[in-house]
Design a protein around this motif. Sequence first.
Motif, PDB file in Angstrom:
ATOM      1  N   LYS A   1       0.833  -1.206   0.000  1.00 48.31           N
ATOM      2  CA  LYS A   1       0.000   0.000   0.000  1.00 48.31           C
ATOM      3  C   LYS A   1       0.865   1.253   0.000  1.00 48.31           C
ATOM      4  O   LYS A   1       1.825   1.359   0.778  1.00 48.31           O
ATOM      5  CB  LYS A   1      -0.919  -0.034   1.227  1.00 48.31           C
TER       6      LYS A   1
ATOM      7  N   GLY B   1      -7.769   7.745   6.547  1.00 50.59           N
ATOM      8  CA  GLY B   1      -6.596   6.873   6.678  1.00 50.59           C
ATOM      9  C   GLY B   1      -6.892   5.420   6.344  1.00 50.59           C
ATOM     10  O   GLY B   1      -6.074   4.529   6.583  1.00 50.59           O
TER      11      GLY B   1
ATOM     12  N   ASP C   1      -4.819   1.929   4.662  1.00 46.20           N
ATOM     13  CA  ASP C   1      -4.038   0.919   5.395  1.00 46.20           C
ATOM     14  C   ASP C   1      -4.921  -0.300   5.673  1.00 46.20           C
ATOM     15  O   ASP C   1      -4.502  -1.449   5.525  1.00 46.20           O
ATOM     16  CB  ASP C   1      -3.590   1.455   6.771  1.00 46.20           C
TER      17      ASP C   1
ATOM     18  N   LYS D   1      -0.570   7.679  14.163  1.00 44.07           N
ATOM     19  CA  LYS D   1      -1.242   8.004  12.902  1.00 44.07           C
ATOM     20  C   LYS D   1      -0.724   7.209  11.708  1.00 44.07           C
ATOM     21  O   LYS D   1      -1.399   7.086  10.681  1.00 44.07           O
ATOM     22  CB  LYS D   1      -1.095   9.500  12.635  1.00 44.07           C
TER      23      LYS D   1
HETATM   24 MG    MG Z   1      -2.385   7.141   6.463  1.00 46.89          MG
END
Ligand code: MG
Length: 440
Positions: free
Chosen positions: A5, A198, A201, A256
Amino acid sequence: MQVWKFGGTSVGKPERMHSIRQLITEDGKPKIVVLSALSGSTNSLLSISESLISKNITEAKEKANELRAHYDAFIQELYKTPSGLGKGQTIVEKEFAFIDQLITTVPYTLKEEKEMVALGELLSTQIFEAYLQEEGIDSLLLPALDFMVIDADNEPILSKIESNLATILAPHKGKQIFITQGFICRNPAGEVDNLKRGGSDYTASLIGGAIAAEEVQIWTDIDGMHNNDPRIVKNTFPIRELSFAEAAELAYFGAKILHPSTITPAKLKGVPVRLKNTLEPIAYGTLISEKSTDIEIKAIAAKDNITAIYIHSTRMLNAYGFLKRVFEVFEKYKTPVDMITTSEVSVSVTIDNTQNLDAIMSELREFADLEDPDMNQVIVCIVGNFYADKEGIAIKVLNAMKNIPIRMISYGASEHNISLLVDTKFKNDSLNALNEGLFF
Ligand code: MG
Ligand code: ADP
Ligand code: ASP
């Protein structure tokens, strides 16, 4: 098969896309490549959406034009041939025509907003796939909306993702490179949805789990999981190895670099996760696997926007029935509790989803006395190996925190986590004090 990724900064510039092409092809191994949107794109799309929600169409159009100019310049630099550029222009043309269509959709609802934010990943993947074609690389774009599904509670359905992917991949045995979108998915209504900010992931680890990948690699702009938040603390360093349990705690409690749920499917299926730096591919990064090293204190993370609720028993209930009643209320409102501390007559809990706070408070008041909730709190989480027979760890933590007021402490729930609740205004001081006290 591996799943790699690449995050926003890793695809955010044409030259980065050039390096990614090099990275994904040089080892000759087959892989599914998950891409985020170009850095800044998801924020821009959300900002267009905000203008539309406040019915400012002109502003939305201006923002869309600005974003379009960014993509026009991007593809000019990315492609080397007129035919490559032509394909890039067709993609940008088509997706921005769709943005224009969304801008004029009345009413503009949450459904349209989700279609809007999905465009970042739809653009980056098509643009990259066209670039691989231009370079003569044998690759295929797998639309995530064809296999990535969530249930009514917004939870990915791993078994369904697994069977969808098996069907989709079956006719392509021998193919080296597959490209797909991170973040986006379909909900039970069949609409476009997403895995929250986010979320790319999480897409990668879900695919890794679904195909029982050899490894999931998360490529980002830093050389692995650091021992503390590098945006706040100066002397941080990468951690070479973490166990699934340790990495899961760090991701959940605010590191994060990983979406909070990333580790769950990888752990379930025993797929190692490696964190790597696109800007420095030779750096070791971090390997997350079943294995744990015996380093005592590994890392610190902080989870923002926490609310603490203080609940006192009115003794109308049996002592043993009290906690049950309390947690039934949180269950009813599907609100996860992060930290708990108890005394004989009181219990304090923290939550981060305050959507139903008023309703929760009023139901709790039926059988308990409450204080005003404390908003603006932060959970500072220390992760490592804190086995029950080890001494001296708590004192190190408390010593480091000696000048900072602590609202709650949770120790002993897991062998890998000590959590402290502090007011947000002490977040940076806490992270720095713990860094000094625990690592140097
Ligand atoms: Mg991220
Ligand atoms: P991407 O766009 O590749 O998904 P993110 O911005 O989501 O990247 O995550 C990488 C960033 O996470 C780093 O640049 C760093 O500032 C931040 N970060 C916060 N805590 C940590 C940590 N403990 N270790 C490494 N990076 C961290
Ligand atoms: N593009 C999405 C975001 O900015 C998902 C991701 O980057 O992982 O949140």
